[in-house]
Write an enzyme that holds these catalytic residues in place. Structure first.
Site, PDB file in Angstrom:
ATOM      1  N   LYS A 242       0.856  -1.192   0.000  1.00 17.54           N
ATOM      2  CA  LYS A 242       0.000   0.000   0.000  1.00 17.54           C
ATOM      3  C   LYS A 242       0.889   1.237   0.000  1.00 17.54           C
ATOM      4  CE  LYS A 242      -3.955   1.579   2.819  1.00 17.54           C
ATOM      5  NZ  LYS A 242      -4.822   1.178   3.969  1.00 17.54           N
TER       6      LYS A 242
ATOM      7  N   SER B 222      -9.482   0.673   2.977  1.00 20.31           N
ATOM      8  CA  SER B 222      -8.673   1.525   2.138  1.00 20.31           C
ATOM      9  C   SER B 222      -7.534   0.820   1.445  1.00 20.31           C
ATOM     10  CB  SER B 222      -8.115   2.684   2.976  1.00 20.31           C
ATOM     11  OG  SER B 222      -7.242   2.192   3.983  1.00 20.31           O
TER      12      SER B 222
ATOM     13  N   SER C 153      -9.610  -1.717   7.107  1.00 20.44           N
ATOM     14  CA  SER C 153      -9.018  -1.491   5.782  1.00 20.44           C
ATOM     15  C   SER C 153      -8.198  -2.648   5.231  1.00 20.44           C
ATOM     16  CB  SER C 153      -8.169  -0.216   5.792  1.00 20.44           C
ATOM     17  OG  SER C 153      -9.014   0.915   5.853  1.00 20.44           O
TER      18      SER C 153
END
Lengths: 445, 67
Positions: free
Chosen positions: A56, A132, A156
């Protein structure tokens, strides 16, 4: 295959599929091939030898600005070294090939990022990937890489794992060091891996454990290897199902997924935690206020450079009365004590990870059992109360439970008491071995 | 409760200048939060002083430790 061959194959898959998926915000071919050559040149025993992975884009990668899904951080100085977890994976022989899309500053559950585009669900590109850490889940589901890292403040890791049909581990709060990652809400931030099998998840998790003085929230504990425990299965474990909020806020396919997993495990006991909605509200307030305070200077100077999907929520979060936030932390602590007591009677609990399967990109509203709720925030309704008190969770993907979308997965949270990631992983492995949970590659990958 | 007056006063205090585009969204979100917060505040009023915060400070050393 050599590490170089593995890296080349991953880079080719990314090149072929990312126009469709939009999981990557940076592909690091030169770095990956150099690192892979170094792996091939050593005789050392490396548990993740040559495994390509991606992170990420809130993880520091040396030489890149750490975007955290934002436009603003494009102006940041490049990171001077990799995040701790990236260094640990590479020390174990894995090879980082790139950085992945996410909701801006991790404040979202869908990865509909206005700056970098939406990450599309590999199992149906008209649908969201979840967030996310949407890029992290989608990259694994699409077969671009076998391993990724994400973060989980309110869900997330677990939400995108559920919607993209991959395994995800959110360890106990304080287990893995967060040093070298861009924070969202320090009181609640966790980091963890995604993979297509429980064994890969456990192998990655094991090499990332261990103390790091640079993260003050990390609890110093010895490495507690989980990979060797997976074969123990569920023997001797008391497994229950969370009721109340966790049933009421789930649509029939999510409840069916839990029923299927519970049936396979012989889990008959229902457990009800008290005041779950208050715990969820506490997490909501803490996140809103802490996240906003982190960005206050930019909100004062350049609010319009934020993603419209996050901007107004951050602005409002800066205005919350302090007493509400402090009270939320006290309620969180009270809730953690109550839940800790519930683990006297049970070792592992099951709950849905998301209220429903992946909605179409752009969905604004969801009807959850008669309540019209904002779709994006509601994807975390079932994960927030669990991460609020830092419990370890493995999300396992089940399939074919939504008659309206039989091609889509939905996840079940496998939850244990603090520091018992081993139990979550054993139960997840049992479900995988029984053929109940699986993470097949997306058809067009 | 006049949410807009509260938002205006807090923004002035914090140096936040809301544009015409931003303000409706901020007001909507504040309204949502104002509706939810009593779920926490009312319950917190029933807790005792012994119910500590979930947010605790941990003493730290200078940066530079390694993994």
């Amino acid at each position: 295959m050599s590490a170089v061959d593995n890296a080349k194959a991953a880079l080719a898959r990314i090149s072929a599929s990312d126009v469709r998926i939009n999981a990557f915000t940076a592909v690091l071919a030169e770095r990956a091939l150099a690192r892979a050559a170094a792996v091939d040149a050593t005789d050392a025993t490396l548990p993740l030898r040559g495994v390509p992975f991606a992170v990420k884009n809130l993880f520091d990668l040396q030489g890149l600005p750490t975007l955290a899904g934002s436009k603003i951080e494009h102006e940041a100085q490049p990171a001077t070294r990799d995040a701790t977890l990236v260094r640990r994976l590479e020390a174990a022989g894995a090879v980082c090939v790139g950085a992945l899309n996410m909701d801006e500053y991790a404040y979202g559950f869908t990865t509909e990022n206005s700056h970098h585009g939406a990450t599309r669900n590999p199992h149906d590109i008209t649908r969201v990937s979840g967030g996310s850490s949407g890029g992290s889940a989608a990259a694994v589901a699409a077969g671009q890489v076998p391993l990724t890292l994400g973060s989980d403040t309110n869900g997330s890791i677990r939400v995108p794992a559920s919607l993209c049909g991959v395994f995800g581990l959110k360890p106990t709060f304080g287990r893995l060091p967060r040093s070298g990652s861009y924070p969202f809400c320090a009181s609640l931030d966790h980091l963890g891996p995604f993979a297509r099998s429980v064994a890969e998840l456990a192998a990655a998790y094991d090499v990332m454990q261990g103390p790091d003085a640079d993260d003050p929230a990390q609890v110093p504990r010895p490495v507690e290897a989980t990979l060797p425990t997976l074969a123990q299965g569920t023997q001797g474990l008391r497994i229950g199902v969370l009721g109340g909020w966790f049933k009421n806020m789930a649509l029939p396919p999510a409840r069916a997924a839990v029923d299927k997993a519970a049936g396979a495990l012989g889990a008959l006991m229902e457990v009800n935690w008290p005041e779950v909605d208050r715990a969820r509200t506490a997490a909501f307030l803490i996140t809103n206020a802490e996240g906003a305070a982190l960005h206050l200077a930019d909100l004062q100077k350049r609010a319009d450079d934020f993603d419209p999907m996050t901007r107004d929520r951050f602005l409002a979060g800066a205005l919350l009365p302090a007493a509400w936030v402090v009270q939320a932390q006290r309620v969180r602590h009270w809730f953690a004590r109550q839940v800790a007591a519930s683990f006297a009677d049970v070792d592992v609990l099951l709950a849905p990870a998301t209220p429903c399967v992946a909605p179409p990109i752009g969905t604004e509203w969801l009807d959850i059992n008669g309540q019209r709720l904002p779709a994006r925030a509601s994807m975390g309704l079932l994960t927030q109360p669990v991460s609020c008190i830092g419990l370890p969770v493995v999300t396992v993907p089940l399939w074919g439970l939504d008659p309206a979308a039989p091609h889509l997965p939905i996840g079940v949270q496998v939850i244990a008491a603090p520091w018992r990631e081993d139990l979550c992983l054993r139960v997840a492995r049992a479900l995988e071995a029984a053929g109940v949970a699986a993470a097949p590659l997306a058809a067009e990958a | 409760m006049d949410i807009e007056r509260y938002v205006d006063a807090q923004c002035e205090l914090l140096g936040l200048k809301l544009t015409a585009e931003q303000k409706p969204g901020v007001l909507r979100y504040m309204q949502l939060v104002v509706g939810m917060a009593p779920r926490v505040a009312e319950f917190a009023a029933t807790l005792t002083p012994a119910d500590e915060s979930g947010n605790t400070f941990v003493p730290v050393a200078a940066r530079g430790g390694d993994a």
